[in-house]
Design a protein around this motif. Structure first.
Motif, PDB file in Angstrom:
ATOM      1  N   ILE A 150       4.768   6.819  -8.587  1.00  0.00           N
ATOM      2  CA  ILE A 150       5.374   6.488  -7.412  1.00  0.00           C
ATOM      3  C   ILE A 150       6.684   7.838  -7.024  1.00  0.00           C
ATOM      4  O   ILE A 150       7.404   8.043  -8.107  1.00  0.00           O
ATOM      5  CB  ILE A 150       6.218   4.954  -7.189  1.00  0.00           C
ATOM      6  CG1 ILE A 150       5.091   4.015  -7.377  1.00  0.00           C
ATOM      7  CG2 ILE A 150       6.764   5.117  -5.736  1.00  0.00           C
ATOM      8  CD1 ILE A 150       5.630   2.920  -7.568  1.00  0.00           C
ATOM      9  N   LEU A 151       5.979   8.208  -6.062  1.00  0.00           N
ATOM     10  CA  LEU A 151       6.689   9.235  -5.715  1.00  0.00           C
ATOM     11  C   LEU A 151       8.207   8.999  -4.848  1.00  0.00           C
ATOM     12  O   LEU A 151       9.876   9.853  -5.176  1.00  0.00           O
ATOM     13  CB  LEU A 151       6.165  10.828  -4.778  1.00  0.00           C
ATOM     14  CG  LEU A 151       5.071  10.908  -5.814  1.00  0.00           C
ATOM     15  CD1 LEU A 151       4.286  12.210  -5.026  1.00  0.00           C
ATOM     16  CD2 LEU A 151       5.710  11.956  -6.840  1.00  0.00           C
ATOM     17  N   ASP A 152       8.014   8.547  -3.994  1.00  0.00           N
ATOM     18  CA  ASP A 152       9.244   8.147  -3.250  1.00  0.00           C
ATOM     19  C   ASP A 152       9.067   6.620  -2.790  1.00  0.00           C
ATOM     20  O   ASP A 152       7.459   6.250  -2.084  1.00  0.00           O
ATOM     21  CB  ASP A 152       8.983   9.426  -1.877  1.00  0.00           C
ATOM     22  CG  ASP A 152      10.660   9.065  -0.908  1.00  0.00           C
ATOM     23  OD1 ASP A 152      11.539   8.138  -1.495  1.00  0.00           O
ATOM     24  OD2 ASP A 152      10.843   8.889  -0.406  1.00  0.00           O
ATOM     25  N   ILE A 153      10.155   5.877  -2.214  1.00  0.00           N
ATOM     26  CA  ILE A 153       9.837   4.391  -1.148  1.00  0.00           C
ATOM     27  C   ILE A 153      10.518   5.084  -0.360  1.00  0.00           C
ATOM     28  O   ILE A 153      11.939   4.814  -0.907  1.00  0.00           O
ATOM     29  CB  ILE A 153      10.521   3.295  -2.260  1.00  0.00           C
ATOM     30  CG1 ILE A 153       9.274   3.139  -3.780  1.00  0.00           C
ATOM     31  CG2 ILE A 153      10.681   2.395  -1.639  1.00  0.00           C
ATOM     32  CD1 ILE A 153       9.519   2.142  -4.554  1.00  0.00           C
ATOM     33  N   ASP A 154      10.393   4.797   0.758  1.00  0.00           N
ATOM     34  CA  ASP A 154      11.204   4.737   2.097  1.00  0.00           C
ATOM     35  C   ASP A 154      11.127   3.057   2.548  1.00  0.00           C
ATOM     36  O   ASP A 154      10.246   3.287   3.348  1.00  0.00           O
ATOM     37  CB  ASP A 154      10.772   5.425   3.253  1.00  0.00           C
ATOM     38  CG  ASP A 154      11.305   5.628   4.410  1.00  0.00           C
ATOM     39  OD1 ASP A 154      12.204   4.695   4.413  1.00  0.00           O
ATOM     40  OD2 ASP A 154      11.184   6.966   5.002  1.00  0.00           O
TER      41      ASP A 154
ATOM     42  N   GLU B 257      13.052   1.877   4.881  1.00  0.00           N
ATOM     43  CA  GLU B 257      13.458   1.854   6.245  1.00  0.00           C
ATOM     44  C   GLU B 257      12.194   1.946   7.032  1.00  0.00           C
ATOM     45  O   GLU B 257      11.847   1.140   7.808  1.00  0.00           O
ATOM     46  CB  GLU B 257      13.660   3.102   6.733  1.00  0.00           C
ATOM     47  CG  GLU B 257      15.704   2.231   6.542  1.00  0.00           C
ATOM     48  CD  GLU B 257      16.629   3.689   7.107  1.00  0.00           C
ATOM     49  OE1 GLU B 257      15.997   4.000   8.026  1.00  0.00           O
ATOM     50  OE2 GLU B 257      17.549   3.931   6.759  1.00  0.00           O
ATOM     51  N   LYS B 258      11.563   2.965   6.504  1.00  0.00           N
ATOM     52  CA  LYS B 258       9.811   2.925   6.856  1.00  0.00           C
ATOM     53  C   LYS B 258       8.690   1.755   6.864  1.00  0.00           C
ATOM     54  O   LYS B 258       7.854   2.184   6.784  1.00  0.00           O
ATOM     55  CB  LYS B 258       9.680   4.770   6.856  1.00  0.00           C
ATOM     56  CG  LYS B 258      10.477   5.060   8.292  1.00  0.00           C
ATOM     57  CD  LYS B 258       9.733   6.840   8.356  1.00  0.00           C
ATOM     58  CE  LYS B 258      11.156   7.082   9.076  1.00  0.00           C
ATOM     59  NZ  LYS B 258      11.008   8.820   9.348  1.00  0.00           N
ATOM     60  N   ASN B 259       9.275   1.355   5.024  1.00  0.00           N
ATOM     61  CA  ASN B 259       8.525   1.227   4.406  1.00  0.00           C
ATOM     62  C   ASN B 259       6.964   1.049   3.902  1.00  0.00           C
ATOM     63  O   ASN B 259       6.138   1.246   4.593  1.00  0.00           O
ATOM     64  CB  ASN B 259       7.773  -0.473   5.271  1.00  0.00           C
ATOM     65  CG  ASN B 259       7.127  -1.896   4.566  1.00  0.00           C
ATOM     66  OD1 ASN B 259       7.688  -1.902   3.752  1.00  0.00           O
ATOM     67  ND2 ASN B 259       6.141  -2.632   5.245  1.00  0.00           N
ATOM     68  N   LYS B 260       7.234   3.028   3.722  1.00  0.00           N
ATOM     69  CA  LYS B 260       6.266   3.364   2.984  1.00  0.00           C
ATOM     70  C   LYS B 260       6.178   4.123   0.995  1.00  0.00           C
ATOM     71  O   LYS B 260       7.850   4.123   0.986  1.00  0.00           O
ATOM     72  CB  LYS B 260       6.188   5.089   4.036  1.00  0.00           C
ATOM     73  CG  LYS B 260       5.962   5.044   5.209  1.00  0.00           C
ATOM     74  CD  LYS B 260       5.713   6.454   6.034  1.00  0.00           C
ATOM     75  CE  LYS B 260       5.246   5.772   7.557  1.00  0.00           C
ATOM     76  NZ  LYS B 260       5.328   6.965   8.503  1.00  0.00           N
TER      77      LYS B 260
ATOM     78  N   GLN C 251       0.847  -0.788   0.341  1.00  0.00           N
ATOM     79  CA  GLN C 251       0.081  -0.075  -0.060  1.00  0.00           C
ATOM     80  C   GLN C 251       1.128   1.010  -0.227  1.00  0.00           C
ATOM     81  O   GLN C 251       1.983   1.466   0.889  1.00  0.00           O
ATOM     82  CB  GLN C 251      -1.116   0.188   0.919  1.00  0.00           C
ATOM     83  CG  GLN C 251      -1.922  -0.683   1.068  1.00  0.00           C
ATOM     84  CD  GLN C 251      -2.806  -0.273   2.014  1.00  0.00           C
ATOM     85  OE1 GLN C 251      -2.497   0.416   2.956  1.00  0.00           O
ATOM     86  NE2 GLN C 251      -4.038  -1.471   2.109  1.00  0.00           N
ATOM     87  N   GLY C 252       0.393   2.363  -0.592  1.00  0.00           N
ATOM     88  CA  GLY C 252       0.873   3.714   0.014  1.00  0.00           C
ATOM     89  C   GLY C 252       0.223   4.962  -0.425  1.00  0.00           C
ATOM     90  O   GLY C 252      -1.203   4.025   0.175  1.00  0.00           O
TER      91      GLY C 252
END
Length: 117
Positions: free
Chosen positions: A61-65, A67-70, A31-32
């Motif tokens: 998709i603007l950004d994939i983090d 570490e935070k799974n976001k 999910q995003g």
């Protein structure tokens, strides 16, 4: 985390709506979030005016983090920006336009004379 890449445009389904944005299911396990500012061009007061749970949407998709799974998403980035309407010029006659400045010009001269004393 996922096989998704930043910059990619994918389809998803609105899974939930909060006051700050909408959660989009990209697949069964991913999910995003589409922040309220990324829903459409222009001001969004109530997300429910634009989206509803279960609705299919195209997102970028603007950004994939990792570490935070976001994942940060944008619907707005998949739409063409509206053409800016040229601002209408207010017609003001020259006497109206100069009146305020003449008063200021007169006062300025008066203040300069006082200052020189």
């Amino acid at each position: 985390m996922s096989t998704f890449k930043v910059g990619e445009v994918v389809s998803g389904k609105i899974a939930g709506i909060q006051s700050y944005g909408a959660f989009v299911a990209l697949d069964n396990s991913t999910q995003g979030l589409v922040h309220i500012s990324e829903i459409t061009h222009g001001f969004v007061k109530d997300i429910h005016d634009f989206l509803e749970v279960g609705q299919e949407v195209k997102v970028k998709i603007l950004d994939i983090d990792e570490e935070k799974n976001k994942i940060s998403l944008s619907i707005r980035a998949t739409e063409e920006a509206p053409k800016e309407q040229p601002a209408k010029k207010k017609s003001v006659s020259s006497s109206e336009n100069d009146e305020g400045f003449n008063t200021l010009r007169d006062k300025l001269e008066e203040w300069i004379k006082k200052g020189d004393k």
